[in-house]
Design an enzyme around this catalytic site. Sequence first.
Site, PDB file in Angstrom:
ATOM      1  N   LYS A 119      -4.479   2.441  10.201  1.00 61.09           N
ATOM      2  CA  LYS A 119      -3.862   3.575   9.509  1.00 61.09           C
ATOM      3  C   LYS A 119      -4.551   4.891   9.863  1.00 61.09           C
ATOM      4  CE  LYS A 119      -2.240   0.751   5.641  1.00 61.09           C
ATOM      5  NZ  LYS A 119      -2.321   0.461   4.195  1.00 61.09           N
ATOM      6  N   SER A 144       0.807  -1.224   0.000  1.00 58.94           N
ATOM      7  CA  SER A 144       0.000   0.000   0.000  1.00 58.94           C
ATOM      8  C   SER A 144       0.839   1.273   0.000  1.00 58.94           C
ATOM      9  CB  SER A 144      -0.933   0.004   1.208  1.00 58.94           C
ATOM     10  OG  SER A 144      -0.192  -0.056   2.417  1.00 58.94           O
TER      11      SER A 144
END
Length: 804
Positions: free
Chosen positions: A729, A686
């Site tokens: 996150k 990512s």
Amino acid sequence: MFRLEREGESFEIQDVLPLLPLRDIVVFPYMIIPLLVGRTRSIAALESAMSQDRIILVAAQKRADVGDPRAKDIFRVGTVARILQFLRLPDGTVRVLVEGLARVRIVRYGRDKNPMRVRIGETKMMETVSPQIEALLRSVRAQFEEYVRLSRRIPDEVLISVNNIEEPVRLGHAISAHLASRVEIKQKALEAPTLSDQFRILAGALEQELEIARIERQIDDEVRSQVQKNQKEFYLQEQLKAIRKELGEQGSDLAETDELTEGVEKSGMPPEVRVKAEKEIERLQKMTPLSPEAAVVRNYVEWLTALPWKKKTRDNLDIRRVEKILDEDHYGLTTVKERIVEYLAVLRLVGRMKSPIFCFVGPPGVGKTSLGRSIARAMGRKFVRMSLGGVRDEAEIRGHRRTYIGSMPGKIMQSLKRAGTKNPVFLLDEIDKMSSDFRGDPAAALLEVLDPEQNGAFNDHYLDVDFDLSDVLFVTTGNVLHTVPPALQDRMEVIRLPGYLRHEKVRIAQDFLIPKQLKAHGLSSGNVNFTRPGIETVIDRYTREAGVRNLERRICAILRKVAKKISTRGKGYRVRIGSSNVHRFLGVPQYTKREVWSHDRIGAASGLAWTEFGGDVMTVEATAVPGSGELILTGQLGEVMQESAQAALSYTRTRATSLGLEAGFFDKVDVHIHVSEGAISKDGPSAGVAIGAAVISALTRIPVSREVALTGEITLAGDVLPIGGLNEKIVAAQRAGFKIVLIPKENEKDLSELPKGARDGLEIRLVSTMDDVVSSALQPVRKPFRTRDRSVSNDMDPGPAVAH
């Protein structure tokens, strides 16, 4: 008054006699029986009879539980009896011996209540002896002989006495008197109007008693046979014991096998398991006690008897109490608590159901292991824990095969034995840290354990019998899922536990950690007072984690120093921990208050990364220097991140014209991509968006906004692909102080699962392509980098950018 002649004696019976009611006894003529009398009215009746001619009427009660019988409670036909003996006992009761004389009928009850007197009328059984009567007489006599032979309650002398009776009426009364039938049947025999009626009643009663007597004899024979068998076995065992004693063997071996046999009987094991255990005990009895095989068999049977085959704890299904206990032990974790309460609610409705397999996944310190313990306390079950970290031998799960000395069951069965019940809460910790080698794959062995459709008959290699694990509530924990085989993941219900937010950590410290550590350090709230700003300072400046484990260590460090002060200054020492004096106890802060830069930077982007310890912020730097078109990667990047960097550079080259880069530009520069903390290996799918933004910023000289954090994967066409670990996150971005977070549009569905308060102060923007990323993250205030413009600096930190 009427006269009674019997065996040379003559009796004048008065018309009015005192009445003696009897419980569960019917007295017949010619019958001599002792009676124990204790009721006041009955004793008065006996005393009245003794004061006159010793003649009294005895009649049976219809119900034995009536203490003070009236006329309706007594049968109308009784027996006139003569009192032979009268003895008053010390406890006030009277013992009498009476002899039945004749059958009479109660005509009327007198007015005297104490004693009760009745007027009687003579009733005779008149019937000429006929062949029919003779046949009935012989049949009854034969039945009675068999009855006496089968029954142990009647001595043989009674049969001799009855056989000497020739008179049919007296014979009928004698047989009736010795029957063990109910009062109602005996009373019918006494009231029979004719001799044939009486013998028919006796024939039916004798047939019933004979059937019962035959069954009793059969049972006695079976018991006697079993007793003889046991006596024979006992005799042989004693002989065997004597032989072993002569051979010098220990006599305690038989006692040991007896103890094992008793353990098998008490264990409650299923029939098929019990048969196997008994066969093993028989084998053990034939073995030499000192042989190695005997030790293996003995240990095997002991394991079978020690397992909780039927022992279960009763679940606490009070939903409110369960919710209260879960809230007492843990703050937050709403999803997990709701799932536990839902399971108990369904269990309360259906009574029994297959236990689910929960898998708690999250960073360290968020309470996964302690949550399993709280579930056990809330449900009222036993709690056992098994750590799977580093387990690489399949035998740890399934047990060793019983082929050598020292073999044992697996940790699953060992833990159940330790729990003592078959329905504990079983915590399998660190399921993501198992490995495999030539000894087998433990993860594959767990498939049967953690499958609700299969664990009802779990077969341990050592025990080699099926054990029902369906009542066990299995809870597994792990930091990541990608190391867990997909087949094993499919059998578990995964519940993710993201990191705690700042306000949650404050509440946890106030409600759980500080009271716990105050008690552990022998302190009280009077000695040290933690203020909320002080706790927030510890969280912001001295810890950087998803959980609260390091926060607890910092609190312990403060309390240790307070304890030292108290030991030197006395128990009157008090301190208030605020934001201004935390450094006096913990030293120089380890982290700055915010991770956001003070100004926008060229060629630097803030990417959001997922780690085993929760979410983290990763700085991606890129710069372009004159060269020959090479891509330089530094910072211990893994293969996936290297591929993301190459994809980001390729995408940038395809967009060179729209970005204002001159033709052939990439053949004259080298692009250097670096991720901070180069000593730490970094990898993940990512980081493509953050790398692409940093590269475009470095080449176009457009700074990346310091308030933007990025996450997502990039394709060669510039599309942004979805990512995992969104909760962690977002928490990391909020903790670091960012204001804007760019996430892939396909992750929009995951926003509803964010923890409460995780979006406070954050603007979450959805992006589908790198064009969306560039328009949101880059600020167009500089000119593109050109190779022939050598006067333009390529400094990564150009100073504050123009306001946007």
